[in-house]
Design an enzyme around this catalytic site. Structure first.
Site, PDB file in Angstrom:
ATOM      1  N   CYS A  95       0.801  -1.225   0.000  1.00 34.86           N
ATOM      2  CA  CYS A  95       0.000   0.000   0.000  1.00 34.86           C
ATOM      3  C   CYS A  95       0.836   1.278   0.000  1.00 34.86           C
ATOM      4  O   CYS A  95       0.331   2.341  -0.357  1.00 34.86           O
ATOM      5  CB  CYS A  95      -0.933   0.020   1.207  1.00 34.86           C
ATOM      6  SG  CYS A  95      -2.123  -1.327   1.199  1.00 34.86           S
ATOM      7  N   HIS A 365      -9.183   2.943  -2.654  1.00 39.79           N
ATOM      8  CA  HIS A 365      -7.793   2.630  -2.319  1.00 39.79           C
ATOM      9  C   HIS A 365      -7.202   1.697  -3.371  1.00 39.79           C
ATOM     10  O   HIS A 365      -7.181   0.477  -3.193  1.00 39.79           O
ATOM     11  CB  HIS A 365      -7.766   1.983  -0.933  1.00 39.79           C
ATOM     12  CG  HIS A 365      -6.417   1.547  -0.462  1.00 39.79           C
ATOM     13  ND1 HIS A 365      -5.229   2.071  -0.941  1.00 39.79           N
ATOM     14  CD2 HIS A 365      -6.049   0.602   0.470  1.00 39.79           C
ATOM     15  CE1 HIS A 365      -4.209   1.479  -0.342  1.00 39.79           C
ATOM     16  NE2 HIS A 365      -4.684   0.585   0.513  1.00 39.79           N
ATOM     17  N   CYS A 395      -0.806   2.493   6.564  1.00 45.96           N
ATOM     18  CA  CYS A 395      -0.357   1.181   7.015  1.00 45.96           C
ATOM     19  C   CYS A 395      -0.048   0.342   5.790  1.00 45.96           C
ATOM     20  O   CYS A 395      -0.467   0.654   4.676  1.00 45.96           O
ATOM     21  CB  CYS A 395      -1.416   0.512   7.883  1.00 45.96           C
ATOM     22  SG  CYS A 395      -3.020   0.275   7.080  1.00 45.96           S
ATOM     23  N   GLY A 397       0.569  -3.820   4.285  1.00 49.66           N
ATOM     24  CA  GLY A 397       0.436  -5.254   4.484  1.00 49.66           C
ATOM     25  C   GLY A 397       1.750  -5.906   4.900  1.00 49.66           C
ATOM     26  O   GLY A 397       2.824  -5.472   4.498  1.00 49.66           O
TER      27      GLY A 397
END
Length: 409
Positions: A95, A365, A395, A397
């Site tokens: 991300c 997203h 954040c 993964g």
């Protein structure tokens, strides 16, 4: 402050609208085509720039395979019509891929290795699903408990965060509702106009009567995700999407609060920025929009990956020599309402400064593109509202947190 020999400035920042994955306006649009549109949109903002001055294009992608595989960055550079001399590399930090691309491009300039760089991200979750088409985890991830979080679905990590930080279902739904409301208000006020490059979406459908193919064309200029009809009542009716509130024996699990409504939307989109040194700005008579100030990346346990910004934000602020009170605008990627609330409460961030135009729950997203997309949002928001410092944070993964600080100039 990190050692450097010159500053890196953002001189162009744009993004495509964000479409809903699987059923939205870009479901048939290739991610490299979205990236080409964003590259051309960014170049249009700097007509005086000689494209041959661009050293490299660093592009983030979280699932770099199939339509967004090979080296999408280099391919898109060529398809966009840039000179053969402009190189390209695709990078993956899940991300935070798009934000890491901006950081890497800025660092090349800050250490004097380049004067002009292109950075961004692209992702089609319509064409390449979460974890890719054929995910294959290392068996060691399942052999030891301390590694099991590597294979956790992101929704389950949000459930873990909600339970550990005691974030209720009601708080998550309220947060999600506010995200949609803020996004709708921003769209109605035209606040996204400066950062969005409209994209023509082409649709094809068979005409069963005569065997022909009907081609439709539509210019998309707004994000598709925000819903005007979102309500507290509607969100409350949604069932848990990732964990059951009770086990098979009827005992409460302490989970089951994360739903599709209080999670980020799977999406398609791209974002691109052009960064330059002061020398390049003077040489090509460019207008600097913002200065790249600092970046931080931190690791956290994979099973509670959503709390990554709790570690990354203080580190980025320390590197910048700033306090959280000096931040005027914070783009905190809303992977899930649960982790967003945990970050907000743990760091005691000023909620009025966080996602003033909504976040990923409403806006979407597109994984590896989001960091670049939200950087474009920050850059234009700071200028539009005459603010000084902005941050993009998220954040990641498998347990990471990223944060970048930008200064309007």
């Amino acid at each position: 402050m990190s050692k450097q020999i010159q500053d890196a400035y953002i001189v162009a920042a744009t993004r495509t609208p964000i479409g809903k994955a699987g059923r939205g306006v870009f479901r048939h649009t290739r991610p490299d085509d979205l990236l080409v549109a964003a590259i051309r949109g960014a170049l249009a903002q700097v007509p005086g720039l000689d494209a041959k001055a661009i050293e490299d294009a660093i592009i983030g992608c979280a699932m770099p395979e199939a339509e967004q595989g090979l080296n999408m960055a280099r391919i898109a550079v060529l398809l966009a019509g840039l000179p053969n001399s402009v190189a390209g590399v695709t990078v993956n930090r899940f991300c935070a891929s798009g934000l890491s691309a901006v950081q890497m491009a800025a660092d090349r300039i800050r250490v004097g290795e380049a004067d002009v760089m292109l950075a961004g991200g692209a992702e089609s979750m319509s064409m390449v699903p979460m974890s890719g088409h054929t995910p294959s985890f290392n068996p060691e991830a399942f052999a030891r408990d301390e590694n099991l979080g590597i294979a956790y679905g992101m929704g389950l990590t949000a459930e873990k965060v909600a339970a550990q930080w005691k974030v209720s279902r009601e708080a998550q739904d309220a947060f999600a509702l506010q995200s949609h409301q803020k996004a709708i208000r921003a769209q109605e006020a035209g606040e996204f106009a400066d950062e969005i490059t409209p994209v023509e979406a082409v649709g094809r459908a068979p005409n069963l009567a005569d065997g022909s193919v009907t081609v439709t064309r539509r210019t998309v200029s707004l994000d598709e995700g925000p819903r005007r009809d979102t309500s507290a009542e509607g969100l409350a009716k949604l069932k848990p999407a990732f964990a059951a509130p009770k086990d098979p024996g009827g005992q409460a699990t302490g989970l089951g609060t994360v739903t599709a409504g209080n999670s980020s939307q799977t999406s398609d989109g791209a974002g691109v920025l052009i960064l330059a040194s002061e020398a390049a700005i003077q040489r090509y008579e460019l207008t600097p929009l913002a200065r790249f100030v600092s970046f931080a990346i931190k690791g956290v346990p994979p099973e509670i990956m959503g709390i990554g910004p709790i570690e990354a934000i203080p580190a980025a602020l320390k590197s910048a020599g700033l306090t959280k009170e000096q931040l005027d605008w914070i783009e905190l990627n809303e992977a899930f309402a649960a982790q967003s609330i945990a970050v907000l409460d743990s760091l005691e961030l000023d909620r009025s400064k966080v996602n003033p135009m909504g976040g990923a729950i409403a806006l979407g997203h597109p994984l590896g593109a989001t960091g670049a997309i939200r950087t474009a949002t920050v850059v234009h928001a700071l200028r539009r509202r005459n603010l000084k410092y902005g941050m993009v944070t998220m954040c990641v993964g498998t347990g990471q947190g990223a944060a970048g600080v930008f200064e309007r100039v």
